[in-house]
Scaffold this motif. Structure first.
Motif, PDB file in Angstrom:
ATOM      1  N   ILE A   8       0.865  -1.182   0.000  1.00 52.10           N
ATOM      2  CA  ILE A   8       0.000   0.000   0.000  1.00 52.10           C
ATOM      3  C   ILE A   8       0.901   1.231   0.000  1.00 52.10           C
ATOM      4  N   GLN A   9       0.520   2.230  -0.776  1.00 48.72           N
ATOM      5  CA  GLN A   9       1.297   3.470  -0.801  1.00 48.72           C
ATOM      6  C   GLN A   9       0.977   4.332   0.421  1.00 48.72           C
ATOM      7  N   PRO A  10       1.998   4.775   1.124  1.00 49.73           N
ATOM      8  CA  PRO A  10       1.751   5.675   2.260  1.00 49.73           C
ATOM      9  C   PRO A  10       1.688   7.120   1.778  1.00 49.73           C
ATOM     10  N   LEU A  16     -11.681   3.590   3.272  1.00 47.44           N
ATOM     11  CA  LEU A  16     -12.505   2.377   3.336  1.00 47.44           C
ATOM     12  C   LEU A  16     -12.207   1.461   2.151  1.00 47.44           C
ATOM     13  N   GLY A  17     -11.871   2.037   0.996  1.00 45.43           N
ATOM     14  CA  GLY A  17     -11.483   1.238  -0.172  1.00 45.43           C
ATOM     15  C   GLY A  17     -10.234   0.415   0.119  1.00 45.43           C
ATOM     16  N   ASN A  18      -9.217   1.052   0.712  1.00 47.03           N
ATOM     17  CA  ASN A  18      -8.003   0.328   1.083  1.00 47.03           C
ATOM     18  C   ASN A  18      -8.320  -0.754   2.111  1.00 47.03           C
ATOM     19  N   TYR A  19      -9.228  -0.438   3.043  1.00 45.68           N
ATOM     20  CA  TYR A  19      -9.549  -1.409   4.089  1.00 45.68           C
ATOM     21  C   TYR A  19     -10.250  -2.632   3.503  1.00 45.68           C
ATOM     22  N   ALA A 126       7.956   4.394 -14.686  1.00 51.04           N
ATOM     23  CA  ALA A 126       8.570   3.082 -14.412  1.00 51.04           C
ATOM     24  C   ALA A 126       7.903   2.346 -13.246  1.00 51.04           C
ATOM     25  N   TYR A 127       7.006   3.020 -12.554  1.00 50.46           N
ATOM     26  CA  TYR A 127       6.338   2.504 -11.350  1.00 50.46           C
ATOM     27  C   TYR A 127       5.930   1.021 -11.452  1.00 50.46           C
ATOM     28  N   PRO A 128       5.265   0.584 -12.542  1.00 55.34           N
ATOM     29  CA  PRO A 128       4.818  -0.823 -12.563  1.00 55.34           C
ATOM     30  C   PRO A 128       5.974  -1.818 -12.581  1.00 55.34           C
ATOM     31  N   LEU A 130       8.821  -1.362 -10.869  1.00 50.73           N
ATOM     32  CA  LEU A 130       9.204  -1.484  -9.449  1.00 50.73           C
ATOM     33  C   LEU A 130       8.198  -2.364  -8.705  1.00 50.73           C
ATOM     34  N   MET A 131       6.932  -2.229  -9.066  1.00 50.85           N
ATOM     35  CA  MET A 131       5.901  -3.069  -8.430  1.00 50.85           C
ATOM     36  C   MET A 131       6.142  -4.541  -8.762  1.00 50.85           C
ATOM     37  N   ALA A 132       6.548  -4.810  -9.999  1.00 50.97           N
ATOM     38  CA  ALA A 132       6.884  -6.193 -10.374  1.00 50.97           C
ATOM     39  C   ALA A 132       8.045  -6.689  -9.511  1.00 50.97           C
ATOM     40  N   ALA A 133       9.040  -5.821  -9.298  1.00 50.03           N
ATOM     41  CA  ALA A 133      10.191  -6.202  -8.468  1.00 50.03           C
ATOM     42  C   ALA A 133       9.747  -6.515  -7.038  1.00 50.03           C
ATOM     43  N   ASP A 134       8.822  -5.704  -6.496  1.00 59.86           N
ATOM     44  CA  ASP A 134       8.321  -5.940  -5.134  1.00 59.86           C
ATOM     45  C   ASP A 134       7.848  -7.384  -4.977  1.00 59.86           C
ATOM     46  N   ILE A 135       7.111  -7.826  -5.979  1.00 54.35           N
ATOM     47  CA  ILE A 135       6.477  -9.151  -5.929  1.00 54.35           C
ATOM     48  C   ILE A 135       7.505 -10.243  -6.229  1.00 54.35           C
ATOM     49  N   VAL A 145      -5.154  -7.811  -4.120  1.00 55.61           N
ATOM     50  CA  VAL A 145      -5.261  -6.386  -4.464  1.00 55.61           C
ATOM     51  C   VAL A 145      -6.716  -6.058  -4.783  1.00 55.61           C
ATOM     52  N   GLY A 146      -7.024  -4.771  -4.872  1.00 57.80           N
ATOM     53  CA  GLY A 146      -8.291  -4.321  -5.426  1.00 57.80           C
ATOM     54  C   GLY A 146      -8.229  -4.372  -6.946  1.00 57.80           C
ATOM     55  N   GLU A 147      -9.419  -4.261  -7.541  1.00 59.32           N
ATOM     56  CA  GLU A 147      -9.580  -4.327  -8.998  1.00 59.32           C
ATOM     57  C   GLU A 147      -8.588  -3.414  -9.752  1.00 59.32           C
ATOM     58  N   ASP A 148      -8.331  -2.216  -9.197  1.00 64.77           N
ATOM     59  CA  ASP A 148      -7.522  -1.223  -9.928  1.00 64.77           C
ATOM     60  C   ASP A 148      -6.061  -1.651 -10.115  1.00 64.77           C
ATOM     61  N   GLN A 149      -5.595  -2.648  -9.353  1.00 62.49           N
ATOM     62  CA  GLN A 149      -4.196  -3.077  -9.482  1.00 62.49           C
ATOM     63  C   GLN A 149      -4.030  -4.333 -10.335  1.00 62.49           C
ATOM     64  N   LYS A 150      -5.149  -4.838 -10.871  1.00 62.43           N
ATOM     65  CA  LYS A 150      -5.100  -6.092 -11.622  1.00 62.43           C
ATOM     66  C   LYS A 150      -4.132  -5.996 -12.813  1.00 62.43           C
ATOM     67  N   ARG A 185     -13.829  -3.036  -5.686  1.00 67.00           N
ATOM     68  CA  ARG A 185     -13.758  -1.687  -6.252  1.00 67.00           C
ATOM     69  C   ARG A 185     -14.791  -0.812  -5.541  1.00 67.00           C
ATOM     70  N   VAL A 186     -14.373  -0.209  -4.427  1.00 68.29           N
ATOM     71  CA  VAL A 186     -15.252   0.683  -3.670  1.00 68.29           C
ATOM     72  C   VAL A 186     -15.273   2.025  -4.387  1.00 68.29           C
ATOM     73  N   MET A 187     -16.477   2.545  -4.625  1.00 72.96           N
ATOM     74  CA  MET A 187     -16.599   3.775  -5.413  1.00 72.96           C
ATOM     75  C   MET A 187     -16.755   4.996  -4.495  1.00 72.96           C
ATOM     76  N   LYS A 195     -13.648   5.783  -8.590  1.00 69.91           N
ATOM     77  CA  LYS A 195     -13.118   4.980  -7.495  1.00 69.91           C
ATOM     78  C   LYS A 195     -12.959   5.827  -6.231  1.00 69.91           C
ATOM     79  N   MET A 196     -13.272   5.261  -5.067  1.00 66.58           N
ATOM     80  CA  MET A 196     -12.950   5.948  -3.816  1.00 66.58           C
ATOM     81  C   MET A 196     -11.428   6.019  -3.702  1.00 66.58           C
ATOM     82  N   SER A 197     -10.908   7.225  -3.462  1.00 62.48           N
ATOM     83  CA  SER A 197      -9.457   7.400  -3.533  1.00 62.48           C
ATOM     84  C   SER A 197      -8.956   8.401  -2.503  1.00 62.48           C
ATOM     85  N   LYS A 198      -7.750   8.101  -1.962  1.00 64.69           N
ATOM     86  CA  LYS A 198      -7.177   9.021  -0.979  1.00 64.69           C
ATOM     87  C   LYS A 198      -6.788  10.342  -1.625  1.00 64.69           C
ATOM     88  N   SER A 199      -6.702  10.364  -2.961  1.00 63.57           N
ATOM     89  CA  SER A 199      -6.279  11.607  -3.612  1.00 63.57           C
ATOM     90  C   SER A 199      -7.457  12.437  -4.147  1.00 63.57           C
TER      91      SER A 199
HETATM   92  P1  TYM Z   1      -2.741   1.761  -3.436  1.00 63.74           P
HETATM   93  O1  TYM Z   1      -1.864   2.309  -2.366  1.00 63.74           O
HETATM   94  O2  TYM Z   1      -3.381   2.714  -4.372  1.00 63.74           O
HETATM   95  O3  TYM Z   1      -3.881   0.881  -2.791  1.00 63.74           O
HETATM   96  C1  TYM Z   1      -3.586  -0.153  -1.857  1.00 63.74           C
HETATM   97  C2  TYM Z   1      -4.553  -1.314  -2.031  1.00 63.74           C
HETATM   98  O4  TYM Z   1      -5.893  -0.851  -1.847  1.00 63.74           O
HETATM   99  C3  TYM Z   1      -6.681  -1.191  -2.977  1.00 63.74           C
HETATM  100  N1  TYM Z   1      -7.662  -0.133  -3.210  1.00 63.74           N
HETATM  101  C4  TYM Z   1      -8.970  -0.344  -3.361  1.00 63.74           C
HETATM  102  N2  TYM Z   1      -9.702  -1.471  -3.327  1.00 63.74           N
HETATM  103  C5  TYM Z   1     -11.037  -1.347  -3.510  1.00 63.74           C
HETATM  104  N3  TYM Z   1     -11.655  -0.147  -3.722  1.00 63.74           N
HETATM  105  C6  TYM Z   1     -10.953   1.000  -3.767  1.00 63.74           C
HETATM  106  N4  TYM Z   1     -11.561   2.161  -3.962  1.00 63.74           N
HETATM  107  C7  TYM Z   1      -9.537   0.934  -3.577  1.00 63.74           C
HETATM  108  N5  TYM Z   1      -8.546   1.869  -3.562  1.00 63.74           N
HETATM  109  C8  TYM Z   1      -7.418   1.192  -3.334  1.00 63.74           C
HETATM  110  C9  TYM Z   1      -5.697  -1.300  -4.126  1.00 63.74           C
HETATM  111  O5  TYM Z   1      -6.199  -2.081  -5.178  1.00 63.74           O
HETATM  112  C10 TYM Z   1      -4.505  -1.916  -3.445  1.00 63.74           C
HETATM  113  O6  TYM Z   1      -4.665  -3.317  -3.345  1.00 63.74           O
HETATM  114  N6  TYM Z   1       0.564   0.003  -6.797  1.00 63.74           N
HETATM  115  C11 TYM Z   1      -0.121  -0.273  -5.540  1.00 63.74           C
HETATM  116  C12 TYM Z   1       0.845  -0.523  -4.404  1.00 63.74           C
HETATM  117  C13 TYM Z   1       1.852  -1.582  -4.664  1.00 63.74           C
HETATM  118  C14 TYM Z   1       1.631  -2.988  -4.692  1.00 63.74           C
HETATM  119  C15 TYM Z   1       2.890  -3.566  -4.947  1.00 63.74           C
HETATM  120  C16 TYM Z   1       0.496  -3.789  -4.535  1.00 63.74           C
HETATM  121  C17 TYM Z   1       3.177  -1.377  -4.904  1.00 63.74           C
HETATM  122  N7  TYM Z   1       3.802  -2.562  -5.065  1.00 63.74           N
HETATM  123  C18 TYM Z   1       3.048  -4.961  -5.058  1.00 63.74           C
HETATM  124  C19 TYM Z   1       0.655  -5.173  -4.639  1.00 63.74           C
HETATM  125  C20 TYM Z   1       1.912  -5.733  -4.891  1.00 63.74           C
HETATM  126  C21 TYM Z   1      -0.985   0.924  -5.171  1.00 63.74           C
HETATM  127  O7  TYM Z   1      -0.767   2.027  -5.598  1.00 63.74           O
HETATM  128  O8  TYM Z   1      -1.960   0.644  -4.260  1.00 63.74           O
END
Ligand code: TYM
Length: 334
Positions: A8-10, A16-19, A126-128, A130-135, A145-150, A185-187, A195-199
């Motif tokens: 999760i990005q800090p 609630l979407g992240n939760y 290049a972000y994706p 680095l994400m591949a490297a994480d995994i 993950v949530g739908e948006d990271q598929k 995918r919480v809206m 999408k519900m988003s912290k930004s």
């Molecule tokens: P991030 O920080 O945007 O979100 C963290 C996780 O929360 C999920 N999420 C949601 N799920 C449902 N409804 C929503 N509205 C919603 N908003 C966020 C995201 O799908 C995610 O699972 N790129 C990633 C972080 C990341 C990562 C990784 C994830 C970096 N490296 C390696 C998995 C594996 C991101 O920006 O998530």
């Protein structure tokens, strides 16, 4: 053997979407006894400028969110990405495997960069990779993950396959995205098409994990909906994005299916459903926000947990990084 990694990005408040999309499911996976590695991806967060003091606070707060959601540092590895240098190092190697065209096709890049791609950081592009490297640096096999990271997890599979092909090895396993449950995918509470988003600039569009009970109740009461009563069946949610969203949130919070929620509330108006949803949300989220603020009183303890997690993560990642570099032809003589 199954191994789970997710991050999760800090970069702001947890929502609630992240939760529902991530944290709650992370804790379930841990409780199922699978090996789980969870990461606060601070290196990803800086792809857009972060105030340094705010980044520290947000990283600790996100860590508190994990702990308060049931992540137990003796059963899961919990750490911040920048303390395990193998992420950045494998990220570089994978930058040389991934193709520009693949990055260009990422919908999140297209959404974020818009018409201003020239002004974005190279890191955001290049972000994706680095994400591949994480995994891949953990040989993780499953990524909740949530739908948006598929799309990013699917790209990870492509990068793993190209590495294996280019070097004639069977080294990186292809990880599976795990996208499960009613709330993948919480809206936004203001617009059922977003999408519900912290930004999101509107705080009323989201529930923050740090919101108090009154704020949570008020945001659900004011959530945008249509005027019709709830349908009796899931098919009746067709074309009603806002209604569907609230039903999905209720289902995920209550560990029910949307059909069960409609079995209970079908035929009733939002005047009855919204207060029930608000009560449910408060009962589930208030213990979490209370525990988060308790944990935030002791930032040194959070830092200690992250440091200990990083040391454990490093033990898994270093040999995989070393083997990767060796496969690529780097001399390893120290
Ligand atoms: P991030 O920080 O945007 O979100 C963290 C996780 O929360 C999920 N999420 C949601 N799920 C449902 N409804 C929503 N509205 C919603 N908003 C966020 C995201 O799908 C995610 O699972 N790129 C990633 C972080 C990341 C990562 C990784 C994830 C970096 N490296 C390696 C998995 C594996 C991101 O920006 O998530």
């Amino acid at each position: 053997t199954p191994r789970i990694f997710s991050g999760i990005q800090p970069s702001g408040n947890l929502t609630l979407g992240n939760y529902l999309g991530a944290l709650k499911r992370f804790a379930q996976k841990q409780d199922e006894g699978i090996e789980t590695i969870y990461c606060l991806v601070d290196l990803h967060a800086i792809t857009v400028w972060q105030d340094p003091e705010a980044l520290k606070r947000q990283t600790r707060e996100a860590a508190a969110g994990f702990l308060a959601s049931g992540i137990d540092p003796s059963r899961s590895i919990l750490f911040n990405q920048s303390q395990v240098s193998a992420h950045a190092e494998l990220g570089w190697a994978l930058n040389c495997v991934a193709r520009m065209g693949w990055m260009n096709r990422m919908t999140q890049w297209k959404d974020k960069a818009g018409k201003n791609a020239e002004k974005q950081s190279l890191g955001l592009f290049a972000y994706p990779s680095l994400m591949a490297a994480d995994i891949l640096v953990y040989h993780a096999t499953m990524v909740p993950v949530g739908e948006d990271q598929k799309q990013h997890v699917e790209l990870t599979r492509d990068i793993a396959a190209k590495f294996n092909h280019d070097y004639g090895v069977d080294f990186f396993p292809a990880p599976l995205p795990l996208i499960e449950g009613a709330a993948t995918r919480v809206m936004s509470l203001r617009d059922g098409s977003k999408k519900m988003s912290k930004s999101d600039p509107s705080d009323a569009s989201r529930i923050n994990l740090t919101d108090d009970a009154d704020t949570i109740a008020k945001k659900f009461r004011k959530a945008v909906t249509d005027p019709e009563p709830l349908p009796e069946t899931v098919e009746g949610l067709e074309g009603r994005a806002e209604a569907r969203n609230l039903v999905n949130i209720y289902a995920a919070l209550a560990d029910m299916t949307p059909a069960q929620v409609l079995g209970e509330f079908g035929g009733q108006g939002f005047g009855a459903f919204k207060p029930a949803l608000a009560d449910l949300a408060v009962s589930k989220l208030e213990p979490i926000s209370t525990e988060m603020s308790r944990l935030m009183n002791d930032p040194a303890e959070i830092d200690r947990i992250l440091g200990e997690g990083a040391a454990k993560a490093d033990e898994i990642a270093q040999p995989i990084l070393a083997k990767t570099l060796e496969i690529m032809g780097m001399i390893r003589s120290r």
